[in-house]
Design an enzyme around this catalytic site. Sequence first.
Site, PDB file in Angstrom:
ATOM      1  N   HIS A 152       0.832  -1.206   0.000  1.00 11.92           N
ATOM      2  CA  HIS A 152       0.000   0.000   0.000  1.00 11.92           C
ATOM      3  C   HIS A 152       0.871   1.262   0.000  1.00 11.92           C
ATOM      4  O   HIS A 152       0.662   2.172  -0.819  1.00 11.92           O
ATOM      5  CB  HIS A 152      -0.911  -0.009   1.228  1.00 11.92           C
ATOM      6  CG  HIS A 152      -1.805   1.184   1.327  1.00 11.92           C
ATOM      7  ND1 HIS A 152      -3.103   1.178   0.845  1.00 11.92           N
ATOM      8  CD2 HIS A 152      -1.612   2.425   1.842  1.00 11.92           C
ATOM      9  CE1 HIS A 152      -3.655   2.350   1.061  1.00 11.92           C
ATOM     10  NE2 HIS A 152      -2.769   3.133   1.673  1.00 11.92           N
ATOM     11  N   GLU A 153       1.849   1.300   0.894  1.00 11.64           N
ATOM     12  CA  GLU A 153       2.687   2.495   1.001  1.00 11.64           C
ATOM     13  C   GLU A 153       3.637   2.626  -0.185  1.00 11.64           C
ATOM     14  O   GLU A 153       3.968   3.742  -0.598  1.00 11.64           O
ATOM     15  CB  GLU A 153       3.470   2.466   2.320  1.00 11.64           C
ATOM     16  CG  GLU A 153       2.600   2.437   3.574  1.00 11.64           C
ATOM     17  CD  GLU A 153       1.606   3.586   3.644  1.00 11.64           C
ATOM     18  OE1 GLU A 153       1.861   4.659   3.032  1.00 11.64           O
ATOM     19  OE2 GLU A 153       0.567   3.423   4.298  1.00 11.64           O
ATOM     20  N   HIS A 182       1.888   4.634  -2.847  1.00 10.58           N
ATOM     21  CA  HIS A 182       2.039   6.080  -2.628  1.00 10.58           C
ATOM     22  C   HIS A 182       3.456   6.544  -3.000  1.00 10.58           C
ATOM     23  O   HIS A 182       3.635   7.568  -3.657  1.00 10.58           O
ATOM     24  CB  HIS A 182       1.778   6.424  -1.159  1.00 10.58           C
ATOM     25  CG  HIS A 182       0.354   6.232  -0.723  1.00 10.58           C
ATOM     26  ND1 HIS A 182      -0.712   6.753  -1.413  1.00 10.58           N
ATOM     27  CD2 HIS A 182      -0.166   5.594   0.365  1.00 10.58           C
ATOM     28  CE1 HIS A 182      -1.840   6.444  -0.779  1.00 10.58           C
ATOM     29  NE2 HIS A 182      -1.527   5.742   0.300  1.00 10.58           N
TER      30      HIS A 182
END
Length: 457
Positions: free
Chosen positions: A21-22, A25
Amino acid sequence: MAFLQTILAFVVALGSLVIIHELGHYWVARLCGVKVLRFSVGMGKIVWSRRFGPDQTEWALSILPLGGYVKMLDAREQDVSGISPQDMKREFTSQSVWRRIAIVAAGPLANFILAILLFAGLYSYGEMEPTPRVRAVPEQSAAYQAGLRADDLITGVNGEAVQTWNELRWKVMQAVVDKAPVKLDVRHANPAAAGGGHLLDTVSLSTDGVSTKDLEGDYLGKLGIKLALGKAIVGKVQPDGPAMKAGLQNGDLIIAIDGETISDSAAFIAKVSASPGKPLTLTGLRSGNVFNMAVTPEAQQSKDGTIGRIKVELLPTMPEMVLSSSPPLQALAKGAKRTWDSSILTLKMLGKMIVGEVSWKNITGPITIADYAGQTARIGAFSYLSFIAFISISLGVMNLLPIPVLDGGLLLYYSLEVLTGRPIPERVGAIAQRAGIGILMTLMMVAMFNDIVRLLF
């Protein structure tokens, strides 16, 4: 040992999902030219860190293992008075609204991509799974009214082919959530018994008898659909019992009792148990030849009352199995569809929770997730990776909810900025953020309460 395995399975599952997920980003922020100051797995105090890359980004592990974050150069969160003009061009809030939308959306998107790839890999590799062949169908059930009978094979649901029992469960679950009837494509084992007169048939199964509250249990069983087990093959005839006296032999296959088809060992056991002291006519196959014999089960007492026994041991029962696998491109398409369907189903269930159609008990916290992680890991890699895929979808969907402090809340802000041509006022953003924190804290407390109740009761 099981406890340590559960903890390890939970850490690996959650850690990998947070990192993916990170990284979503992070990668898109770098593509958009934004300077990333820190990439943290975990929240709170940093317990380990190292700096890498041209921007000397700090890669860190933090003390609280739930979650993570990517810290970018952001004028709202830090003093930028000493930042060089060159670096200020890489500050987050100075980017176009479309770049900010891309950076924020990349986290949940990474979770969906991971789920698609995991499902695609599993579909491509394949696994031996039970076929959707049906056990004896209770006469008062919706399945019987639809025309399903013992040993029928379900080959499709609402026009889509199904190969396995799990695919059948998934398709029917979606129909229950939508409160819609189900069209089943069926290959009848005995067309005359089904009343259709055709080997291949399409029947309409009503789902009125189940609701979304039943999805935690055996909702297929409530509709009258149960998985057929292995055939009723005699493994051992015990001495001086009714079976031996009647002439039953090891290896005999029982296909009917009193003219009623016996689809599997469970149906055989149920029929015999329900007939203490009652003469039965067994129809079977021995060396390819059909035979009939009369046998009267002995009456025996059990915790369920008086039951019948003929003193035979059946061979170990296994359902009919099939290798479910797909070519790579087809597997990728199936993985994308499964991810989309799961996302929509998650949103529908959340909506039904809000209106009270689904219990808030379905909200789970880290304890329950850890338990499921341990259970699926003990079953095998296929189940564990499927679990990670579903949790990745849930993480992606939850992060897209329009709640301030989540990615979805930020996307809502930026969408309003696109429509109005200006950012939302800081005061409004601050109030919304406090409200979002309150909502998240409430959800966390509900999840923890549900976890404790499941653990204790």
